[in-house]
Design a protein around this motif. Structure first.
Motif, PDB file in Angstrom:
ATOM      1  N   ASP A 125      44.815  49.302  62.605  1.00 32.12           N
ATOM      2  CA  ASP A 125      44.719  48.217  62.380  1.00 32.12           C
ATOM      3  C   ASP A 125      43.557  47.189  60.869  1.00 32.12           C
ATOM      4  O   ASP A 125      43.536  46.725  60.753  1.00 32.12           O
ATOM      5  CB  ASP A 125      43.816  47.581  63.820  1.00 32.12           C
ATOM      6  N   SER A 126      43.894  48.529  60.568  1.00 29.65           N
ATOM      7  CA  SER A 126      42.976  48.480  58.900  1.00 29.65           C
ATOM      8  C   SER A 126      43.685  47.989  57.844  1.00 29.65           C
ATOM      9  O   SER A 126      45.022  48.591  58.329  1.00 29.65           O
ATOM     10  CB  SER A 126      42.454  49.620  58.452  1.00 29.65           C
ATOM     11  N   ASN A 127      43.108  47.093  56.910  1.00 30.60           N
ATOM     12  CA  ASN A 127      44.252  46.715  56.549  1.00 30.60           C
ATOM     13  C   ASN A 127      44.501  47.840  55.192  1.00 30.60           C
ATOM     14  O   ASN A 127      44.163  48.512  54.433  1.00 30.60           O
ATOM     15  CB  ASN A 127      43.492  45.769  55.008  1.00 30.60           C
TER      16      ASN A 127
ATOM     17  N   LEU B  93      44.811  48.236  51.209  1.00 25.35           N
ATOM     18  CA  LEU B  93      43.195  48.357  50.719  1.00 25.35           C
ATOM     19  C   LEU B  93      42.307  48.863  50.523  1.00 25.35           C
ATOM     20  O   LEU B  93      41.775  49.846  49.653  1.00 25.35           O
ATOM     21  CB  LEU B  93      41.968  47.088  51.484  1.00 25.35           C
ATOM     22  N   ALA B  94      42.574  49.421  51.510  1.00 25.56           N
ATOM     23  CA  ALA B  94      42.026  51.383  51.656  1.00 25.56           C
ATOM     24  C   ALA B  94      42.570  52.198  50.523  1.00 25.56           C
ATOM     25  O   ALA B  94      41.571  53.370  49.971  1.00 25.56           O
ATOM     26  CB  ALA B  94      42.351  52.129  53.068  1.00 25.56           C
ATOM     27  N   LYS B  95      43.432  52.164  49.847  1.00 20.26           N
ATOM     28  CA  LYS B  95      44.320  52.744  49.445  1.00 20.26           C
ATOM     29  C   LYS B  95      43.965  52.695  48.452  1.00 20.26           C
ATOM     30  O   LYS B  95      43.475  53.623  46.931  1.00 20.26           O
ATOM     31  CB  LYS B  95      45.818  52.675  49.096  1.00 20.26           C
ATOM     32  N   SER B  96      43.752  51.342  47.721  1.00 23.08           N
ATOM     33  CA  SER B  96      43.183  51.178  46.403  1.00 23.08           C
ATOM     34  C   SER B  96      41.286  51.252  46.033  1.00 23.08           C
ATOM     35  O   SER B  96      40.945  51.774  45.612  1.00 23.08           O
ATOM     36  CB  SER B  96      43.351  49.127  46.224  1.00 23.08           C
ATOM     37  N   ILE B  97      41.053  51.319  47.217  1.00 23.93           N
ATOM     38  CA  ILE B  97      39.118  51.474  47.314  1.00 23.93           C
ATOM     39  C   ILE B  97      39.135  53.341  46.972  1.00 23.93           C
ATOM     40  O   ILE B  97      38.759  53.822  46.443  1.00 23.93           O
ATOM     41  CB  ILE B  97      38.790  51.432  48.670  1.00 23.93           C
ATOM     42  N   VAL B  98      40.164  54.377  47.642  1.00 23.55           N
ATOM     43  CA  VAL B  98      40.566  55.748  47.491  1.00 23.55           C
ATOM     44  C   VAL B  98      40.363  56.261  45.963  1.00 23.55           C
ATOM     45  O   VAL B  98      39.977  56.879  45.328  1.00 23.55           O
ATOM     46  CB  VAL B  98      41.229  56.374  48.638  1.00 23.55           C
ATOM     47  N   ILE B  99      41.910  55.511  45.777  1.00 22.53           N
ATOM     48  CA  ILE B  99      42.115  55.711  44.147  1.00 22.53           C
ATOM     49  C   ILE B  99      41.332  55.595  43.283  1.00 22.53           C
ATOM     50  O   ILE B  99      41.213  55.829  42.376  1.00 22.53           O
ATOM     51  CB  ILE B  99      43.555  54.992  44.566  1.00 22.53           C
TER      52      ILE B  99
ATOM     53  N   TRP C  56      44.938  58.505  64.369  1.00 24.54           N
ATOM     54  CA  TRP C  56      44.702  56.843  62.967  1.00 24.54           C
ATOM     55  C   TRP C  56      45.843  57.740  62.049  1.00 24.54           C
ATOM     56  O   TRP C  56      46.630  58.165  62.136  1.00 24.54           O
ATOM     57  CB  TRP C  56      43.710  57.772  62.896  1.00 24.54           C
ATOM     58  N   ILE C  57      45.378  56.303  60.586  1.00 25.21           N
ATOM     59  CA  ILE C  57      46.383  56.551  59.721  1.00 25.21           C
ATOM     60  C   ILE C  57      45.527  58.581  58.873  1.00 25.21           C
ATOM     61  O   ILE C  57      44.375  57.801  58.467  1.00 25.21           O
ATOM     62  CB  ILE C  57      46.908  56.051  58.871  1.00 25.21           C
ATOM     63  N   GLN C  58      45.787  59.062  58.700  1.00 27.86           N
ATOM     64  CA  GLN C  58      44.730  60.171  57.602  1.00 27.86           C
ATOM     65  C   GLN C  58      45.316  60.026  56.536  1.00 27.86           C
ATOM     66  O   GLN C  58      46.695  59.373  55.731  1.00 27.86           O
ATOM     67  CB  GLN C  58      45.707  61.726  58.057  1.00 27.86           C
ATOM     68  N   PHE C  59      44.337  59.762  56.350  1.00 32.42           N
ATOM     69  CA  PHE C  59      44.522  59.732  54.131  1.00 32.42           C
ATOM     70  C   PHE C  59      44.036  61.415  53.644  1.00 32.42           C
ATOM     71  O   PHE C  59      42.675  61.957  53.889  1.00 32.42           O
ATOM     72  CB  PHE C  59      43.499  58.903  54.065  1.00 32.42           C
ATOM     73  N   ASN C  60      45.019  61.903  52.687  1.00 30.35           N
ATOM     74  CA  ASN C  60      44.477  63.095  51.881  1.00 30.35           C
ATOM     75  C   ASN C  60      44.577  62.807  50.011  1.00 30.35           C
ATOM     76  O   ASN C  60      45.516  62.865  50.045  1.00 30.35           O
ATOM     77  CB  ASN C  60      45.841  64.361  52.459  1.00 30.35           C
TER      78      ASN C  60
ATOM     79  N   THR D 295      34.159  45.678  53.552  1.00 30.54           N
ATOM     80  CA  THR D 295      35.602  45.386  53.930  1.00 30.54           C
ATOM     81  C   THR D 295      35.298  44.709  54.594  1.00 30.54           C
ATOM     82  O   THR D 295      36.311  43.333  55.040  1.00 30.54           O
ATOM     83  CB  THR D 295      36.788  46.151  53.638  1.00 30.54           C
ATOM     84  N   ASN D 296      33.977  43.903  54.901  1.00 27.18           N
ATOM     85  CA  ASN D 296      33.810  43.367  56.805  1.00 27.18           C
ATOM     86  C   ASN D 296      35.276  43.828  57.496  1.00 27.18           C
ATOM     87  O   ASN D 296      35.591  42.531  58.172  1.00 27.18           O
ATOM     88  CB  ASN D 296      33.877  42.363  56.163  1.00 27.18           C
ATOM     89  N   GLY D 297      35.713  45.035  57.843  1.00 24.14           N
ATOM     90  CA  GLY D 297      36.049  45.086  58.983  1.00 24.14           C
ATOM     91  C   GLY D 297      37.939  45.472  58.309  1.00 24.14           C
ATOM     92  O   GLY D 297      38.141  45.879  59.896  1.00 24.14           O
ATOM     93  N   GLU D 298      37.936  45.340  57.154  1.00 21.74           N
ATOM     94  CA  GLU D 298      39.513  45.112  56.884  1.00 21.74           C
ATOM     95  C   GLU D 298      39.775  46.824  57.196  1.00 21.74           C
ATOM     96  O   GLU D 298      41.105  47.230  57.318  1.00 21.74           O
ATOM     97  CB  GLU D 298      39.065  44.240  55.625  1.00 21.74           C
ATOM     98  N   VAL D 299      38.799  47.364  56.562  1.00 21.00           N
ATOM     99  CA  VAL D 299      39.293  48.739  56.526  1.00 21.00           C
ATOM    100  C   VAL D 299      38.209  49.451  57.388  1.00 21.00           C
ATOM    101  O   VAL D 299      36.948  49.757  57.368  1.00 21.00           O
ATOM    102  CB  VAL D 299      38.984  49.411  55.236  1.00 21.00           C
TER     103      VAL D 299
END
Length: 298
Positions: A187-189, A192-198, A242-246, A274-278
């Motif tokens: 249920d995360s964005n 947004l999560a991808k942009s944060i990590v990159i 979950w969605i696995q980020f590698n 992120t107030n719960g978005e991620v």
């Protein structure tokens, strides 16, 4: 004085052995004195180390020549002496000979040198000395996690360079690829999560990425190897929970642990804003109480 001459005449073999031992001791002492002199006079650590090793190798060569010359009586008989002793030496001193040959192979071919991080015969560590018989390493790993020193010094026979693969972490290209895995809830964005990590990875790893590109070009030109992606890359996969980020990235071999800490710390702090978005996912186990069962026996 006359008594000494008589004793020598009566015990020529014993005299020859004693004289030979004294000669060997003299040469060994001379080698140590020269090494100490170089240690005090040469300030550059690299030049000091190489000069001391050179004196040691030259001293051993002189000892071998003196030995054959002493027992044969003529240096011209060197080839004949080698032929007589080859069979016995090959059997009784094969490990020692292989170790000396390994040391020459290490120096000539430059398999590794002091300061390199290698893995050989299942042992990983930083090379701190290479002599004519042994390679000395500061061990890494074992009961200590990640790439940290265990505190043990390991002496390994140079013969092992002929007996298996040698993994060199620092020769030609002092960078390695590492990975970081992050579990993100469904249920995360995701964007947004991808942009944060990159973004965080690009900022923290920019120094390694820039430094590695020029050195990687030299590796590609030197060896038959395909070009590789040096910038941080992110791949996602779907699991049951979950969605696995590698995140795959390049890092200096000595800063692998500290860099992973910086990445985890920065990503965790950013996700909290992120107030719960991620949201980071975790494995949970829900225990359900079994309802009471009443049995009427009437």
């Amino acid at each position: 004085m006359e008594q000494i001459k008589n004793w020598i005449a009566e015990n020529p073999t014993l005299y020859s052995i004693i004289a030979y031992v004294l000669l060997v001791v003299f040469v060994l002492i001379l080698i140590q004195l020269l090494r100490r002199f170089l240690r005090r006079q040469v300030s550059d650590s690299t030049a000091r180390y190489k000069s001391q090793k050179g004196i040691e190798i030259i001293g051993y060569v002189i000892l071998i020549l003196l030995t054959f010359s002493y027992f044969t009586g003529n240096i011209k008989d060197f080839t004949l002496a080698i032929g007589l002793f080859t069979a016995g030496i090959a059997i009784t001193l094969q490990e020692l000979i292989l170790s000396i040959a390994g040391s020459l192979y290490i120096f000539i071919v430059k398999v590794y040198k002091p300061g390199d991080r290698i893995e050989i015969n299942g042992i990983k560590g930083d090379v701190i000395d290479v002599d004519s018989i042994y390679t000395t390493m500061m061990e890494i790993g074992q009961w200590v996690s990640s790439d940290n020193y265990s505190g043990r010094l390991v002496k390994l026979s140079n013969a092992f360079v002929f007996k298996g693969p040698i993994y060199n972490y620092s020769q030609d290209f002092p960078f390695i690829w590492d990975e970081l895995n992050l579990p993100i809830t469904y249920d995360s964005n995701v964007e947004l999560a991808k942009s944060i990590v990159i973004k965080i990875a690009s900022n923290i790893l920019s120094e390694f990425t820039a430094s590695s590109k020029s050195q990687w070009n030299e590796v590609v030109n030197k060896y038959y190897i395909e070009d590789a992606m040096l910038d941080p890359t992110l791949a996602i996969s779907l699991t049951d929970n979950w969605i696995q980020f590698n995140l795959r990235y390049i890092v200096n071999y000595k800063r692998r642990r500290s860099t992973k800490h910086l990445l985890f710390d920065a990503i965790h702090k950013k996700i909290k804003t992120t107030n719960g978005e991620v949201t980071l996912a975790s494995t949970t186990l829900e225990l359900i109480k079994i309802p009471e069962v009443k049995i009427n026996t009437d």
